[in-house]
Design a protein around this motif. Structure first.
Motif, mmCIF file in Angstrom:
data_model
loop_
_atom_site.group_PDB
_atom_site.id
_atom_site.type_symbol
_atom_site.label_atom_id
_atom_site.label_comp_id
_atom_site.label_asym_id
_atom_site.label_seq_id
_atom_site.Cartn_x
_atom_site.Cartn_y
_atom_site.Cartn_z
ATOM 1 N N LYS A 193 0.839 -1.203 0.000
ATOM 2 C CA LYS A 193 0.000 0.000 0.000
ATOM 3 C C LYS A 193 0.874 1.253 0.000
ATOM 4 N N GLN A 194 1.915 1.256 0.824
ATOM 5 C CA GLN A 194 2.804 2.412 0.890
ATOM 6 C C GLN A 194 3.565 2.594 -0.418
ATOM 7 N N LEU A 195 4.030 1.473 -0.988
ATOM 8 C CA LEU A 195 4.763 1.550 -2.258
ATOM 9 C C LEU A 195 3.857 2.029 -3.390
ATOM 10 N N SER A 196 2.608 1.575 -3.399
ATOM 11 C CA SER A 196 1.676 1.998 -4.443
ATOM 12 C C SER A 196 1.409 3.495 -4.367
ATOM 13 N N ALA A 197 1.240 4.013 -3.136
ATOM 14 C CA ALA A 197 0.979 5.443 -2.962
ATOM 15 C C ALA A 197 2.186 6.273 -3.407
ATOM 16 N N LEU A 198 3.390 5.838 -3.021
ATOM 17 C CA LEU A 198 4.585 6.578 -3.410
ATOM 18 C C LEU A 198 4.826 6.476 -4.907
ATOM 19 N N HIS A 199 4.430 5.336 -5.495
ATOM 20 C CA HIS A 199 4.587 5.158 -6.934
ATOM 21 C C HIS A 199 3.924 6.295 -7.705
ATOM 22 N N SER A 200 2.737 6.744 -7.256
ATOM 23 C CA SER A 200 2.033 7.834 -7.939
ATOM 24 C C SER A 200 2.869 9.106 -7.919
ATOM 25 N N ARG A 201 3.490 9.395 -6.776
ATOM 26 C CA ARG A 201 4.302 10.619 -6.675
ATOM 27 C C ARG A 201 5.548 10.523 -7.550
ATOM 28 N N VAL A 202 6.176 9.343 -7.543
ATOM 29 C CA VAL A 202 7.362 9.153 -8.384
ATOM 30 C C VAL A 202 6.993 9.275 -9.860
ATOM 31 N N SER A 203 5.850 8.700 -10.225
ATOM 32 C CA SER A 203 5.389 8.774 -11.606
ATOM 33 C C SER A 203 5.168 10.223 -12.029
ATOM 34 N N LYS A 564 6.627 2.987 -19.792
ATOM 35 C CA LYS A 564 6.129 4.319 -19.424
ATOM 36 C C LYS A 564 4.605 4.344 -19.402
ATOM 37 N N PHE A 565 3.972 3.739 -20.411
ATOM 38 C CA PHE A 565 2.509 3.680 -20.463
ATOM 39 C C PHE A 565 1.948 2.905 -19.270
ATOM 40 N N ALA A 566 2.581 1.756 -18.962
ATOM 41 C CA ALA A 566 2.113 0.943 -17.836
ATOM 42 C C ALA A 566 2.273 1.705 -16.524
ATOM 43 N N GLN A 567 3.384 2.408 -16.378
ATOM 44 C CA GLN A 567 3.647 3.184 -15.163
ATOM 45 C C GLN A 567 2.607 4.286 -14.992
ATOM 46 N N ALA A 568 2.324 5.024 -16.077
ATOM 47 C CA ALA A 568 1.335 6.108 -16.008
ATOM 48 C C ALA A 568 -0.060 5.556 -15.723
ATOM 49 N N SER A 569 -0.412 4.433 -16.367
ATOM 50 C CA SER A 569 -1.724 3.824 -16.141
ATOM 51 C C SER A 569 -1.871 3.327 -14.711
ATOM 52 N N LEU A 570 -0.781 2.781 -14.155
ATOM 53 C CA LEU A 570 -0.823 2.302 -12.778
ATOM 54 C C LEU A 570 -1.095 3.458 -11.820
ATOM 55 N N ALA A 571 -0.438 4.600 -12.039
ATOM 56 C CA ALA A 571 -0.645 5.767 -11.181
ATOM 57 C C ALA A 571 -2.082 6.271 -11.289
ATOM 58 N N GLN A 572 -2.613 6.351 -12.521
ATOM 59 C CA GLN A 572 -3.994 6.815 -12.710
ATOM 60 C C GLN A 572 -4.994 5.849 -12.088
ATOM 61 N N SER A 573 -4.745 4.560 -12.272
ATOM 62 C CA SER A 573 -5.640 3.549 -11.714
ATOM 63 C C SER A 573 -5.636 3.601 -10.194
#
Length: 666
Positions: A193-203, A564-573
């Motif tokens: 959960k923490q990694l997913s939240a930080l992933h959005s900021r890194v993205s 890059k597309f997968a990373q951006a989609s993961l952040a949006q999702s």
């Protein structure tokens, strides 16, 4: 403290306060006080639209901001001057138009929001001469953008430098979070959960660096060595992100395979040193290099991992080798990230393809396509329009219409698409207003000197600009003190101002919450769109990885673009699922499924990035059966995610049918 005050936003706050005070005081002393106030408001509000970016971005901000400020100020002040009810209608129009233009991008979204604040300030100041006020406010905005554009011409890579440093700072946080993944005592759900939240900021941070750099036309010129060095830093940040995201196996499997012995502890200690040394790179007072002692201990730990590998069975040895290679490359990138000259390698893409890695710009056609209730932004724009009309009507019934500005300003600042975020902003604004009123009363009781009060107001305005982005609660405290002291100095009386500030702020907060409940936004539509896009990008990414493995021919351009597309989609999702989980009436029912889906999405992305990194950067090879097993595992996780998303959709439809049946029976 030193690090905080050296950030781009902190230095911008210092620039902004000087840009506000110096010309405004000059106009106040040598010309006219009313013009000086309008000019200062124009500079202040224009400064709040200034986001990090290149020359083109700054020009775009100025081109949108200046006419919006002038039209809004004039259109609001004219009906006020003639005491016309059309002010209420205009507020509704502005509320809808300035909210819907958010579809043109975050920069335009900020300008639209500040346009609404211009209307609120105009009502609060109630200018006697609409044309003089509007021109003075617009000249303030023009003056600010002259300073801003001069700065970007003198220091063209300023925002880029801060964006890269922000990326490094987020990477340090990411490394610290990774430590828990190798700790058997820490629940993995919490880590995911923490990694997913930080992933959005890194993205977002990587997208900011790409947006600023890859739209620089000088990169297409092979002779421009300076821009090429910045391009090298971008590649290093992306590679760093890939290495931090990449895993060979799920962390459950890693923990089971490496349990017993000191291997997990060695990995955790290596990551702790890397995190500490990375955070040191952000301190401008120190050399931007790893300490010798840090490098020496890392080498010792890597040697220990090699020793553990030599005494392990085949499966465990292969896993230790993979993790050790990742840690070694991670250390190499971090130690070299500030080197001025970076050599290119085969993974770099051609400059003609840079445009593919920058988010496409929206057009006015995007707005037209969203003019229906299926669009969340349309519902939000309609809500803002209704709320501002309601606030305008209340103000029209008050003895002095200017007090409606507190209601309007509160709605503009706290009403957000999400109920949860609106409530949080409400809390921050109410508490901040109360503290600000209390501080203002204490200052006015103990200090009578006008010059000292003015100096305190100026200091609080600077602190508002300083904390505007990092902490909304703190910035509300300082802007409340600034406004109350300023109005005391300007008008002499404060009893009515103190009461109206809190009473109408509270009324605006109540209206913002009622707006969320009366015109709710269906966040699930965003969930459906973003998860469908995410699964599509996951499948395209895994297909390209398999194709590269089978053909033994790496296409770095395709792999980078799909990653890059997968990373951006993961952040949006992740963001859309988070918004849906926080819905006041339905979110709690689906919370467990939402968290499970977020965890699965993060695991899939990490495994895909791990496969890509291993065949492109680490040079690891697997036999056909091993590669097939890894790909099948990822496929199974994608299918599980799709089934969970379908289950979520079915449960939502069932609840809606039950609700309709209940209402019909009543």
């Amino acid at each position: 403290m030193s690090s905080f005050f050296r950030t781009e936003s902190s230095l911008d706050a210092l620039r902004n306060i000087l840009t506000i005070l110096i010309p405004s005081l000059t106009i106040f002393i040598f010309w006219d006080g009313h013009i000086a106030i309008a000019f200062a408001v124009g500079v202040l509000l224009a400064s709040l639209t200034d986001l990090p970016g290149n020359k083109s971005d700054k020009f775009t901000t100025a081109i949108y901001c200046i006419p919006i400020f002038f039209i809004t100020a004039l259109a609001t002040s004219l009906p006020l001057h003639f005491e016309s009810w059309t002010i209420v209608l205009l507020l509704g129009i502005f509320g809808f138009v300035y909210t819907i233009i958010a579809l043109l991008g975050f920069r335009i979204n900020v300008i639209g929001n500040l346009g609404l604040i211009v209307a609120s300030f105009t009502i609060g100041l109630r200018p006697s001469d609409p044309f003089e006020f509007s021109l003075s406010l617009t000249m303030g905005a023009i003056f600010f953008f002259m300073v801003c554009l001069a700065q970007v011409y003198l220091f063209p890579h300023r925002s880029l430098r801060y964006a890269v440093e922000g990326g490094i700072s987020n990477m340090a946080k990411l490394i610290r979070l990774k430590i828990d993944c190798y700790d058997e005592d820490v629940p993995l759900n919490k880590s995911y959960k923490q990694l997913s939240a930080l992933h959005s900021r890194v993205s977002d941070q990587l997208e900011s660096v790409r947006s600023i750099l890859l739209r620089d036309k000088r990169l297409l010129d092979d002779g421009n060595a300076y821009s090429k060095r910045w391009l090298g830093k971008l590649y290093q940040l992306v590679d760093l992100y890939e290495l931090l995201m990449a895993v060979d196996n799920d962390y459950e499997s890693i923990r089971q395979t490496l349990t017993g012995g000191k291997t997990l502890a060695t990995i955790r200690r290596s990551l702790a040193i890397l995190a500490f040394e990375t955070s040191r790179l952000m301190h401008s007072t120190r050399d931007k290099t790893f300490r010798t002692i840090g490098t020496e201990e890392l080498n010792r730990l890597f040697a220990q991992l090699d020793a553990d590998r030599m005494h392990a069975n085949e499966e465990k040895a292969a896993l230790i080798y993979s993790i050790s290679k990742q840690l070694t490359q991670l250390s190499d990138i971090l130690q070299n990230i500030h080197i001025s000259k970076i050599a290119t390698d085969d993974s770099w893409i051609e400059s003609k393809n840079f445009k593919d890695f920058v988010a496409p710009r929206s057009s006015f056609q995007t707005i037209i396509k969203n003019l229906n209730f299926k669009s969340p932004i349309f519902s939000y724009a309609l809500r803002m329009s209704v709320l501002l009309i309601a606030a305008g009507l209340i103000g029209f019934l008050l003895p002095e219409y200017r007090y409606a500005s507190w209601i309007l300003l509160t709605i503009i600042l706290v009403a957000r698409p999400s109920y949860n975020v609106t409530q949080k902003r409400n809390y921050q604004r109410i508490v901040g207003s109360l503290i600000g009123i209390g501080v203002s009363l204490l200052l006015l009781v103990f200090i009578e000197n006008t010059y000292i009060l003015f100096a305190i107001a100026a200091l609080c305005l600077y602190l508002f600009l300083l904390f505007n982005k990092p902490n909304y609660l703190v910035c509300v405290i300082f802007i409340t003190v600034t406004i109350l002291l300023g109005q005391k100095l300007h008008e002499g009386e404060l009893h009515d101002i103190l009461g109206s500030r809190f009473a109408f702020t509270l009324l605006g907060s109540i209206l913002a919450v009622l707006g969320c409940l009366a015109i709710p936004i269906n966040h699930y539509r965003s969930v459906e769109q973003t998860t469908a896009s995410l699964f599509k990008h996951f499948r395209e990414y895994i297909s390209k990885i398999q194709e590269s493995y089978d053909a033994q021919n790496l296409n770095h351009y395709d792999l980078r673009l799909l990653r890059k597309f997968a990373q951006a989609s993961l952040a949006q999702s992740y963001d859309s699922l988070e918004q849906f989980a926080k819905e006041p009436l339905r979110g709690k029912v689906f919370k467990a499924d939402i968290q499970h889906l977020q965890t699965l999405a993060y695991r899939i992305n990490a495994l895909l990035v791990g496969l890509s990194v291993n065949i492109t950067k680490l040079g690891l090879t697997w036999d056909y059966e091993a590669m097939k097993a890894k790909l099948m595992h990822v496929e199974e996780l994608i299918e599980e995610s799709e089934q969970l998303a379908a289950k979520l959709a079915q449960r939502k439809r069932n609840r809606e049918r039950a609700k309709i049946r209940f209402q019909t029976s009543k």
